[in-house]
Write a protein that holds these residues in place. Sequence first.
Motif, PDB file in Angstrom:
ATOM      1  N   ASN A  27       0.821  -1.216   0.000  1.00  0.00           N
ATOM      2  CA  ASN A  27       0.000   0.000   0.000  1.00  0.00           C
ATOM      3  C   ASN A  27       0.856   1.268   0.000  1.00  0.00           C
ATOM      4  O   ASN A  27       0.353   2.367  -0.180  1.00  0.00           O
ATOM      5  CB  ASN A  27      -0.959   0.007   1.203  1.00  0.00           C
ATOM      6  N   LYS A  28       2.156   1.103   0.182  1.00  0.00           N
ATOM      7  CA  LYS A  28       3.061   2.256   0.239  1.00  0.00           C
ATOM      8  C   LYS A  28       3.906   2.395  -1.024  1.00  0.00           C
ATOM      9  O   LYS A  28       4.919   3.094  -1.028  1.00  0.00           O
ATOM     10  CB  LYS A  28       3.970   2.133   1.465  1.00  0.00           C
ATOM     11  N   ALA A  29       3.501   1.731  -2.106  1.00  0.00           N
ATOM     12  CA  ALA A  29       4.314   1.718  -3.326  1.00  0.00           C
ATOM     13  C   ALA A  29       4.643   3.121  -3.834  1.00  0.00           C
ATOM     14  O   ALA A  29       5.723   3.359  -4.362  1.00  0.00           O
ATOM     15  CB  ALA A  29       3.603   0.911  -4.414  1.00  0.00           C
ATOM     16  N   GLU A  30       3.724   4.057  -3.657  1.00  0.00           N
ATOM     17  CA  GLU A  30       3.958   5.431  -4.120  1.00  0.00           C
ATOM     18  C   GLU A  30       4.747   6.258  -3.108  1.00  0.00           C
ATOM     19  O   GLU A  30       5.102   7.402  -3.381  1.00  0.00           O
ATOM     20  CB  GLU A  30       2.614   6.135  -4.382  1.00  0.00           C
ATOM     21  N   TYR A  31       5.030   5.680  -1.950  1.00  0.00           N
ATOM     22  CA  TYR A  31       5.596   6.471  -0.853  1.00  0.00           C
ATOM     23  C   TYR A  31       6.899   5.891  -0.304  1.00  0.00           C
ATOM     24  O   TYR A  31       7.194   6.034   0.868  1.00  0.00           O
ATOM     25  CB  TYR A  31       4.565   6.575   0.281  1.00  0.00           C
ATOM     26  N   ARG A  32       7.688   5.250  -1.150  1.00  0.00           N
ATOM     27  CA  ARG A  32       8.919   4.628  -0.650  1.00  0.00           C
ATOM     28  C   ARG A  32       9.833   5.611   0.089  1.00  0.00           C
ATOM     29  O   ARG A  32      10.355   5.279   1.158  1.00  0.00           O
ATOM     30  CB  ARG A  32       9.661   3.965  -1.811  1.00  0.00           C
ATOM     31  N   PRO A  33      10.069   6.844  -0.417  1.00  0.00           N
ATOM     32  CA  PRO A  33      10.909   7.779   0.349  1.00  0.00           C
ATOM     33  C   PRO A  33      10.326   8.082   1.727  1.00  0.00           C
ATOM     34  O   PRO A  33      11.064   8.285   2.693  1.00  0.00           O
ATOM     35  CB  PRO A  33      10.936   9.045  -0.525  1.00  0.00           C
ATOM     36  N   TYR A  34       8.983   8.085   1.830  1.00  0.00           N
ATOM     37  CA  TYR A  34       8.331   8.330   3.111  1.00  0.00           C
ATOM     38  C   TYR A  34       8.640   7.191   4.083  1.00  0.00           C
ATOM     39  O   TYR A  34       8.862   7.423   5.271  1.00  0.00           O
ATOM     40  CB  TYR A  34       6.817   8.422   2.935  1.00  0.00           C
ATOM     41  N   VAL A  35       8.617   5.960   3.549  1.00  0.00           N
ATOM     42  CA  VAL A  35       8.873   4.793   4.398  1.00  0.00           C
ATOM     43  C   VAL A  35      10.295   4.861   4.948  1.00  0.00           C
ATOM     44  O   VAL A  35      10.533   4.580   6.127  1.00  0.00           O
ATOM     45  CB  VAL A  35       8.634   3.479   3.627  1.00  0.00           C
ATOM     46  N   LYS A  36      11.242   5.225   4.110  1.00  0.00           N
ATOM     47  CA  LYS A  36      12.628   5.335   4.564  1.00  0.00           C
ATOM     48  C   LYS A  36      12.756   6.403   5.653  1.00  0.00           C
ATOM     49  O   LYS A  36      13.445   6.202   6.662  1.00  0.00           O
ATOM     50  CB  LYS A  36      13.537   5.641   3.371  1.00  0.00           C
ATOM     51  N   ALA A  37      12.078   7.543   5.458  1.00  0.00           N
ATOM     52  CA  ALA A  37      12.105   8.599   6.474  1.00  0.00           C
ATOM     53  C   ALA A  37      11.407   8.140   7.753  1.00  0.00           C
ATOM     54  O   ALA A  37      11.859   8.432   8.862  1.00  0.00           O
ATOM     55  CB  ALA A  37      11.427   9.856   5.927  1.00  0.00           C
ATOM     56  N   PHE A  38      10.316   7.399   7.589  1.00  0.00           N
ATOM     57  CA  PHE A  38       9.581   6.872   8.742  1.00  0.00           C
ATOM     58  C   PHE A  38      10.448   5.930   9.566  1.00  0.00           C
ATOM     59  O   PHE A  38      10.506   6.018  10.792  1.00  0.00           O
ATOM     60  CB  PHE A  38       8.323   6.139   8.257  1.00  0.00           C
ATOM     61  N   LEU A  39      11.149   5.017   8.885  1.00  0.00           N
ATOM     62  CA  LEU A  39      12.005   4.062   9.591  1.00  0.00           C
ATOM     63  C   LEU A  39      13.131   4.783  10.323  1.00  0.00           C
ATOM     64  O   LEU A  39      13.449   4.461  11.477  1.00  0.00           O
ATOM     65  CB  LEU A  39      12.573   3.036   8.611  1.00  0.00           C
ATOM     66  N   SER A  40      13.702   5.795   9.689  1.00  0.00           N
ATOM     67  CA  SER A  40      14.760   6.578  10.345  1.00  0.00           C
ATOM     68  C   SER A  40      14.223   7.281  11.576  1.00  0.00           C
ATOM     69  O   SER A  40      14.852   7.276  12.642  1.00  0.00           O
ATOM     70  CB  SER A  40      15.326   7.621   9.370  1.00  0.00           C
ATOM     71  N   ARG A  41      13.049   7.877  11.439  1.00  0.00           N
ATOM     72  CA  ARG A  41      12.430   8.605  12.552  1.00  0.00           C
ATOM     73  C   ARG A  41      12.102   7.653  13.702  1.00  0.00           C
ATOM     74  O   ARG A  41      12.340   7.961  14.869  1.00  0.00           O
ATOM     75  CB  ARG A  41      11.160   9.296  12.063  1.00  0.00           C
TER      76      ARG A  41
END
Length: 200
Positions: free
Chosen positions: A100-114
């Motif tokens: 469901n996050k296919a369009e938001y990969r950069p967001y996922v990376k930022a989320f994991l870092s946060r």
Amino acid sequence: MTVVSLRDRKRVDTRGKIVAAASALFDRHGLEDVTVDAIAAAADIGKGTVYNYFEAKEDIIVALLVDLDRKALTEIASLPAQGMSVGEALDAAAWKLIDNKAEYRPYVKAFLSRMFAAEDVSPELADYYDQLDEAVEALFERLLARPGMRRALPVDTLVLSFRTMHMGLMAQWAMEGPPYASARVLTRRHMALLAKGLML
């Protein structure tokens, strides 16, 4: 019937405006180049109002992803579909929370870092994790109600196993990038292994 106060509706609306404005700016300019000032201006609110809802712009990213995952939880409630094996049902649940996050990969990376850098889990994220645990627990209960299934482990342990696997799989997915072939294969394999523990 739950009655939502005008104040609560306004809070939800304002939060939604902030998340929508930030998402549009992130899409246009990238995560790094968007400031809280720009988000406030795009949402037509004061910068202080943004900080009333979110401590940092990274927390807005968390909110956006949590909103996506809450929608996925409603789909998990319909699992297992007719004819699905235990492994297929667990795989479907895990993949719904990744794909469901296919369009938001950069967001996922930022989320994991946060998430890994934060001292504490934000209240919104903690609330979402409670909802995730409930949805996955209900799925395990439905699967365990099938003939031939056994309760070798407590359901809360199974939920924790699912969440731990899912976190690793999401990190693999985020690092890999499209077309996510390895993440897809690993998700099937890990959920098949978890399923085996329910059928012994």
